[in-house]
Design a protein around this motif. Structure first.
Motif, PDB file in Angstrom:
ATOM      1  N   PRO A 296     -27.329  57.391 -24.107  1.00  0.00           N
ATOM      2  CA  PRO A 296     -28.411  57.091 -25.058  1.00  0.00           C
ATOM      3  C   PRO A 296     -28.454  55.607 -25.389  1.00  0.00           C
ATOM      4  N   GLU A 297     -29.569  55.186 -25.925  1.00  0.00           N
ATOM      5  CA  GLU A 297     -29.722  53.775 -26.293  1.00  0.00           C
ATOM      6  C   GLU A 297     -28.870  53.490 -27.519  1.00  0.00           C
ATOM      7  N   LEU A 298     -27.849  52.664 -27.339  1.00  0.00           N
ATOM      8  CA  LEU A 298     -26.882  52.391 -28.403  1.00  0.00           C
ATOM      9  C   LEU A 298     -27.132  51.009 -28.983  1.00  0.00           C
ATOM     10  N   HIS A 327     -14.886  53.856 -27.304  1.00  0.00           N
ATOM     11  CA  HIS A 327     -16.140  54.109 -26.584  1.00  0.00           C
ATOM     12  C   HIS A 327     -16.397  52.972 -25.600  1.00  0.00           C
ATOM     13  N   ARG A 328     -17.187  53.250 -24.584  1.00  0.00           N
ATOM     14  CA  ARG A 328     -17.521  52.182 -23.630  1.00  0.00           C
ATOM     15  C   ARG A 328     -18.349  51.074 -24.286  1.00  0.00           C
ATOM     16  N   HIS A 329     -19.029  51.411 -25.392  1.00  0.00           N
ATOM     17  CA  HIS A 329     -19.772  50.411 -26.156  1.00  0.00           C
ATOM     18  C   HIS A 329     -18.874  49.944 -27.297  1.00  0.00           C
ATOM     19  N   PRO A 330     -18.618  48.651 -27.415  1.00  0.00           N
ATOM     20  CA  PRO A 330     -17.616  48.166 -28.384  1.00  0.00           C
ATOM     21  C   PRO A 330     -17.932  48.462 -29.839  1.00  0.00           C
ATOM     22  N   GLU A 362     -26.883  65.185 -35.220  1.00  0.00           N
ATOM     23  CA  GLU A 362     -28.289  64.773 -35.249  1.00  0.00           C
ATOM     24  C   GLU A 362     -28.455  63.416 -35.922  1.00  0.00           C
ATOM     25  N   ARG A 363     -27.692  63.192 -36.974  1.00  0.00           N
ATOM     26  CA  ARG A 363     -27.844  61.952 -37.733  1.00  0.00           C
ATOM     27  C   ARG A 363     -27.104  60.773 -37.116  1.00  0.00           C
ATOM     28  N   PHE A 364     -25.943  61.043 -36.510  1.00  0.00           N
ATOM     29  CA  PHE A 364     -25.063  59.936 -36.143  1.00  0.00           C
ATOM     30  C   PHE A 364     -24.638  59.901 -34.672  1.00  0.00           C
ATOM     31  N   SER A 365     -24.958  60.944 -33.872  1.00  0.00           N
ATOM     32  CA  SER A 365     -24.437  60.989 -32.502  1.00  0.00           C
ATOM     33  C   SER A 365     -25.501  61.418 -31.494  1.00  0.00           C
ATOM     34  N   HIS A 366     -26.729  60.976 -31.732  1.00  0.00           N
ATOM     35  CA  HIS A 366     -27.819  61.218 -30.777  1.00  0.00           C
ATOM     36  C   HIS A 366     -27.958  62.701 -30.448  1.00  0.00           C
ATOM     37  N   SER A 367     -27.714  63.524 -31.465  1.00  0.00           N
ATOM     38  CA  SER A 367     -27.876  64.991 -31.381  1.00  0.00           C
ATOM     39  C   SER A 367     -26.975  65.637 -30.339  1.00  0.00           C
ATOM     40  N   GLU A 368     -25.849  65.034 -30.059  1.00  0.00           N
ATOM     41  CA  GLU A 368     -24.978  65.555 -29.011  1.00  0.00           C
ATOM     42  C   GLU A 368     -23.576  65.838 -29.539  1.00  0.00           C
ATOM     43  N   LEU A 369     -23.009  66.963 -29.080  1.00  0.00           N
ATOM     44  CA  LEU A 369     -21.629  67.330 -29.381  1.00  0.00           C
ATOM     45  C   LEU A 369     -20.946  67.761 -28.095  1.00  0.00           C
ATOM     46  N   ARG A 370     -19.637  67.768 -28.134  1.00  0.00           N
ATOM     47  CA  ARG A 370     -18.837  68.283 -27.023  1.00  0.00           C
ATOM     48  C   ARG A 370     -17.770  69.231 -27.579  1.00  0.00           C
ATOM     49  N   ILE A 371     -17.383  70.188 -26.748  1.00  0.00           N
ATOM     50  CA  ILE A 371     -16.264  71.062 -27.057  1.00  0.00           C
ATOM     51  C   ILE A 371     -15.134  70.709 -26.094  1.00  0.00           C
ATOM     52  N   SER A 372     -13.938  70.517 -26.607  1.00  0.00           N
ATOM     53  CA  SER A 372     -12.807  70.154 -25.747  1.00  0.00           C
ATOM     54  C   SER A 372     -11.995  71.391 -25.398  1.00  0.00           C
ATOM     55  N   HIS A 373     -11.239  71.305 -24.301  1.00  0.00           N
ATOM     56  CA  HIS A 373     -10.360  72.433 -23.974  1.00  0.00           C
ATOM     57  C   HIS A 373      -9.203  72.533 -24.963  1.00  0.00           C
ATOM     58  N   GLN A 374      -9.027  71.500 -25.803  1.00  0.00           N
ATOM     59  CA  GLN A 374      -8.026  71.584 -26.874  1.00  0.00           C
ATOM     60  C   GLN A 374      -8.556  72.299 -28.112  1.00  0.00           C
ATOM     61  N   GLN A 375      -9.768  72.883 -28.000  1.00  0.00           N
ATOM     62  CA  GLN A 375     -10.361  73.680 -29.082  1.00  0.00           C
ATOM     63  C   GLN A 375     -10.776  72.823 -30.272  1.00  0.00           C
ATOM     64  N   PRO A 380     -19.740  62.295 -29.531  1.00  0.00           N
ATOM     65  CA  PRO A 380     -19.396  61.301 -28.502  1.00  0.00           C
ATOM     66  C   PRO A 380     -19.914  59.889 -28.723  1.00  0.00           C
ATOM     67  N   HIS A 381     -20.944  59.707 -29.548  1.00  0.00           N
ATOM     68  CA  HIS A 381     -21.567  58.377 -29.632  1.00  0.00           C
ATOM     69  C   HIS A 381     -21.854  58.014 -31.096  1.00  0.00           C
ATOM     70  N   VAL A 382     -20.851  57.593 -31.835  1.00  0.00           N
ATOM     71  CA  VAL A 382     -21.030  57.280 -33.254  1.00  0.00           C
ATOM     72  C   VAL A 382     -20.839  55.779 -33.482  1.00  0.00           C
ATOM     73  N   ARG A 383     -21.794  55.157 -34.172  1.00  0.00           N
ATOM     74  CA  ARG A 383     -21.661  53.741 -34.526  1.00  0.00           C
ATOM     75  C   ARG A 383     -20.470  53.565 -35.461  1.00  0.00           C
ATOM     76  N   LYS A 384     -19.702  52.533 -35.221  1.00  0.00           N
ATOM     77  CA  LYS A 384     -18.551  52.282 -36.090  1.00  0.00           C
ATOM     78  C   LYS A 384     -18.976  52.127 -37.547  1.00  0.00           C
ATOM     79  N   ALA A 385     -20.160  51.557 -37.764  1.00  0.00           N
ATOM     80  CA  ALA A 385     -20.635  51.361 -39.132  1.00  0.00           C
ATOM     81  C   ALA A 385     -20.814  52.684 -39.864  1.00  0.00           C
ATOM     82  N   ASP A 386     -21.044  53.771 -39.125  1.00  0.00           N
ATOM     83  CA  ASP A 386     -21.291  55.076 -39.739  1.00  0.00           C
ATOM     84  C   ASP A 386     -20.018  55.904 -39.922  1.00  0.00           C
ATOM     85  N   LEU A 387     -18.914  55.439 -39.385  1.00  0.00           N
ATOM     86  CA  LEU A 387     -17.696  56.244 -39.392  1.00  0.00           C
ATOM     87  C   LEU A 387     -17.182  56.584 -40.795  1.00  0.00           C
TER      88      LEU A 387
END
Length: 556
Positions: A296-298, A327-330, A362-375, A380-387
């Motif tokens: 997504p556009e970061l 993240h790949r984006h600093p 929806e508000r902070f990660s371009h409407s995307e989530l992931r589920i890990s095999h660690q449960q 995946p894409h959160v601005r540091k300013a929003d953390l």
């Protein structure tokens, strides 16, 4: 994210209608349970210890905010208000009534989800690195490949009745976050010396009663040959795999009995037969799939708010140190949301918590989530300013535990609380271990340490590849917990070594406490991890901590 084509939509709706008729026939008695069983398994419906269980596919662990919201709706409408995220990047509903399952599947179809091939002797949900597309160490995002495999394998006419279930995992990085060496087929995206992207293929990995590490069958398969090469592997397994004994039916046994060289020869021969007839991966179609997984556009800037909070707030700082990944984006971070609050059931999330995570996505990660095999769940894409704000909201809903990768971030199967196959409880042991180390307040001092618990020999809790693995068994009607040490689920994958006799349910938590405290004393510095210390020192000092009475006997 991938969006269904018209074909996908029609296919899923047709399966829902077909299974709805089968459910109606089971309810009215037209189908016996034995007749219904293979039909329900093809659609992800199990009969567990106390009730039916519906396992929903989350392909390669990727979810939209809308889909997570729908999962919450399903949990509170037709279940008991929660769902359980699994080591296969799926979600399970443990209490549906059979009459409600068609409605649940319709609700899933409304948001482009399904439960097809999450069970049965077929190719299961394809899993992938949960940080895919966000981390900087990738050769390429593995999710387009996983989606390609999903489309190829879904309802594949040759592979619906394999000797046993079959699992794929895909990673796009050298550091393995997808446990590809413990899968029937593991795929790593690589570059050859000429800079071309291709695939390193492993076969014959798996856990369960006969754990094995996968073996390389081909170091470099060109991109256009991936599907026919995988088809050749599964074809050879379908022909050779044993059907006389389900405990020896997985491809790992086939590879072990015939040898990797003989399997490779058979696969290459089959590949040579079908490759001329296979037009190759439609590159235009693949490019269309890849475009749906574009980053997504970061935006840049704003990291100062994160720095200020990190300096001023020790609670936020502890969470940031464990639950954030570069993240790949600093100016962004990958957030792992812990579903392992101390004393909670690992992997469970309430409907309310699902909605909170969907809203944050929806508000902070371009409407995307992931589920890990660690449960756990990932933004995946959160601005540091929003953390700081994200952390504050998570903490308010029991989702802010700062323990990713630590002692209490335990993988645990449902065990005897739910599963008809289990021989011991897993969930209570995981809860007790997490609670005990929270009481000791030493998790962060201990540092990275992976504990994995299975409630039976089928190893759904991945105990074989835990730094500390716990296997619950039945010994003459009494729960007994074996401990394995030195397992590894990464690119340096290894199977844990059994330490010695098992422990009772009352003794296993004190034994793990002794073990971890001994490690803290034995390590050569605070930076030496448990797995590093174990590889340096071997089993003996850790075994001495587990079984102190043996030292007393030796002294006597």
């Amino acid at each position: 994210m991938y969006s269904y084509s018209d074909f996908d939509e029609q296919f899923v709706r047709a399966r829902v209608a077909q299974f709805s008729q089968q459910v109606a026939r089971r309810i009215d008695g037209s189908l016996t349970e034995d007749e219904f069983k293979p039909l329900r398994l093809m659609n992800g419906l199990y009969l567990q210890l106390h009730a039916y269980m519906l396992r929903v596919a989350i392909p390669y662990g990727t979810l939209s905010a809308r889909q997570m919201t729908q999962l919450a709706y399903i949990a509170e409408t037709w279940d008991k208000g929660y769902g359980h995220f699994t080591t296969r990047q799926n979600i399970q509903y443990n209490w549906p009534e059979l009459k409600d399952v068609p409605a649940m599947l319709e609700a899933l179809a409304d948001v482009q989800m399904h439960a097809i091939q999450t069970s049965g002797n077929t190719i299961r949900n394809v899993t992938a690195d949960h940080f895919a597309g966000a981390v900087g160490d990738e050769v390429a995002d593995p999710r387009p490949v996983a989606e390609l495999l999903r489309q190829w394998s879904t309802d594949h006419p040759e592979f619906q009745f394999l000797p046993r279930k079959f699992k794929f995992a895909v990673t796009g990085a050298e550091h393995d976050r997808a446990v590809i060496k413990a899968h029937d087929i593991g795929i790593q995206i690589v570059r050859n010396d000429g800079g071309e992207i291709g695939y390193r293929i492993l076969v014959g990995g798996g856990l369960g009663r006969t754990p094995m590490i996968g073996k390389v069958i081909n170091d470099f398969v060109p991109g256009e040959d991936l599907l026919p090469y995988c088809e050749a592997i599964v074809h050879v397994y379908n022909r050779l795999g044993r059907r006389d004994n389900k405990y020896k039916a997985r491809i790992k046994i086939t590879v072990h009995e015939h040898g990797i060289d003989a399997i490779r020869d058979l696969v290459e021969a089959r590949f040579a037969e079908i490759r001329p007839e296979f037009s190759g991966v439609d590159q235009e179609m693949l490019r269309g799939i890849q475009a749906q997984f574009a980053l997504p556009e970061l935006t840049s800037g704003g990291a100062g708010a994160y720095d200020d909070a990190y300096a001023a707030d020790p609670v936020f700082r502890a969470w940031a140190d464990t639950n954030l990944t570069a993240h790949r984006h600093p100016d962004h971070a990958i957030v792992t949301i812990s579903l392992k609050a101390h004393g909670a059931t690992p992997g469970d999330a309430t409907a309310e918590q699902m909605r909170v995570m969907a809203d944050l996505a929806e508000r902070f990660s371009h409407s995307e989530l992931r589920i890990s095999h660690q449960q756990n769940v990932i933004l995946p894409h959160v601005r540091k300013a929003d953390l700081p704000q994200v952390h504050k909201i998570l903490a308010a809903y029991g989702l802010g535990t700062a323990n990713i990768g630590l002692v209490s971030d335990i993988i645990a199967c449902p065990g005897m609380d739910y599963c008809a196959l289990a021989t011991a409880r897993s969930i209570p042991i995981a809860q007790q271990i997490a609670t005990r180390f929270d009481e000791l307040k030493i998790e962060h001092e201990v540092g990275p340490l992976q504990i994995k618990i299975s409630g039976c020999i089928n190893a759904c809790g991945h105990h074989h590849v835990g730094h500390i693995g716990i296997l619950g068994l039945d010994r003459a009607g009494v729960e007994n917990y074996q401990v394995t040490l030195g397992g590894d689920a990464t690119e340096t994958a290894a199977l844990g070594e059994r330490a010695g006799p098992g422990f009772s349910a009352e003794d296993i938590v004190p034994a793990i406490e002794r073990l971890v405290l001994a490690y803290v004393d034995l390590r050569d510095s605070a930076d030496e991890t448990f797995i590093e210390a174990f590889r340096r020192l071997g089993m003996a000092p850790f075994k001495a901590a587990l079984y102190p009475e043996e030292r007393v006997k030796d002294a006597a």
